[in-house]
Write an enzyme that holds these catalytic residues in place. Sequence first.
Site, short mmCIF file in Angstrom:
data_model
loop_
_atom_site.label_atom_id
_atom_site.label_comp_id
_atom_site.label_asym_id
_atom_site.label_seq_id
_atom_site.Cartn_x
_atom_site.Cartn_y
_atom_site.Cartn_z
N ALA A 134 -35.57 -15.07 -4.68
CA ALA A 134 -36.67 -15.91 -4.07
C ALA A 134 -36.16 -17.29 -3.47
CB ALA A 134 -37.92 -16.26 -5.10
N GLY A 179 -34.40 -11.58 -7.46
CA GLY A 179 -35.26 -10.42 -6.60
C GLY A 179 -34.20 -9.68 -5.46
N GLU A 182 -33.43 -6.96 -7.58
CA GLU A 182 -34.76 -5.94 -7.76
C GLU A 182 -34.82 -5.12 -6.55
OE1 GLU A 182 -37.92 -8.13 -10.50
OE2 GLU A 182 -37.16 -9.49 -8.91
#
Length: 332
Positions: A134, A179, A182
């Site tokens: 992020a 992220g 992910e």
Amino acid sequence: APAAAMAAAALGGLGLLRARLRLAAAAATTSAAVGRNGHCAPPLWGGATAAALPSAGRSYGSQAKEEEELRVRYLDDEHKGIVVLGLNRSHAKNALSKNLVKMMSKAVDALKSDKKVRTVIFRSEVPGIFCAGADLKERAKMHSSEVSSFVSRARATINELANLPVPTIAAIDGTALGGGLELALACDIRVAASSAKMGLVETKLAIIPGAGGTQRLPRTIGVSLAKELIFSARIVDGEEAKSIGLISHVVEQNEAGDAAYRRALALAKEFLPQGPVAMRVAKLAINQGMEVDLVTGLAIEEACYAQTIPTKDRIEGLLAFKEKRPPRYKGE
């Protein structure tokens, strides 16, 4: 009874798949996003116009503008059917901003209803980085309510990527943290350079992975090892990632810095000759079957198999086998 209910749910998923295929057929003829040659990128994606990404020794047919944070390209020639989504926020190490997440969501939404798409590759166009997670600088300026909304949007977008009906490959040529990992975990297959660095490091910031990491990592490498990596915020390289099953293939990095991408492209090319409908239904059967017991999973497989029998692809496959020639599938 529970098994029957689960199988019924699977059939509902197959109905959704059928609807998507019908939408794709309509989109192929009515959408302004697809040109006559079938490989124009929709303007709303913020991607480049039609251009073939290079295999070894090839160059782009056209270049995306420098400010584009997500480059979307449909490939041509022997790679036709492969779409490449390229992260391109060099100034922020491809960190996931509100704008980038929005562009990704639009791109994935367009892909899921385009039957010309056979495989999607997610890569970085910034040397040495896949995605740093992020955008914390942007997040620091957000109100707490905005943070919650952003995380929910990012999670939903990554889930949409995971639910694409075609095979997806993450080409990790650099660092993939938080992220970024992910995002890669949401892809069906991950390929990485041996020098790449990967990890879910959120606990260092006193938070936890919030875009699927706590669920997809244990399903990929096992519960105990996933806990160890998340609890320690440990970063692993490509070789260790391969040894623990986090990635499927590890390759030595090349001078161009795109070894994982080239391996992903070669892998995607292996998928192209197969029946398009069968590929989509196979992915649905595997994904839904992994969430249930074996008996229910077998019922799901049976229901999915039945969807391939009446298709034109099936008829073409049998005819090609009889005539000893390569099949010419149309995705029907």
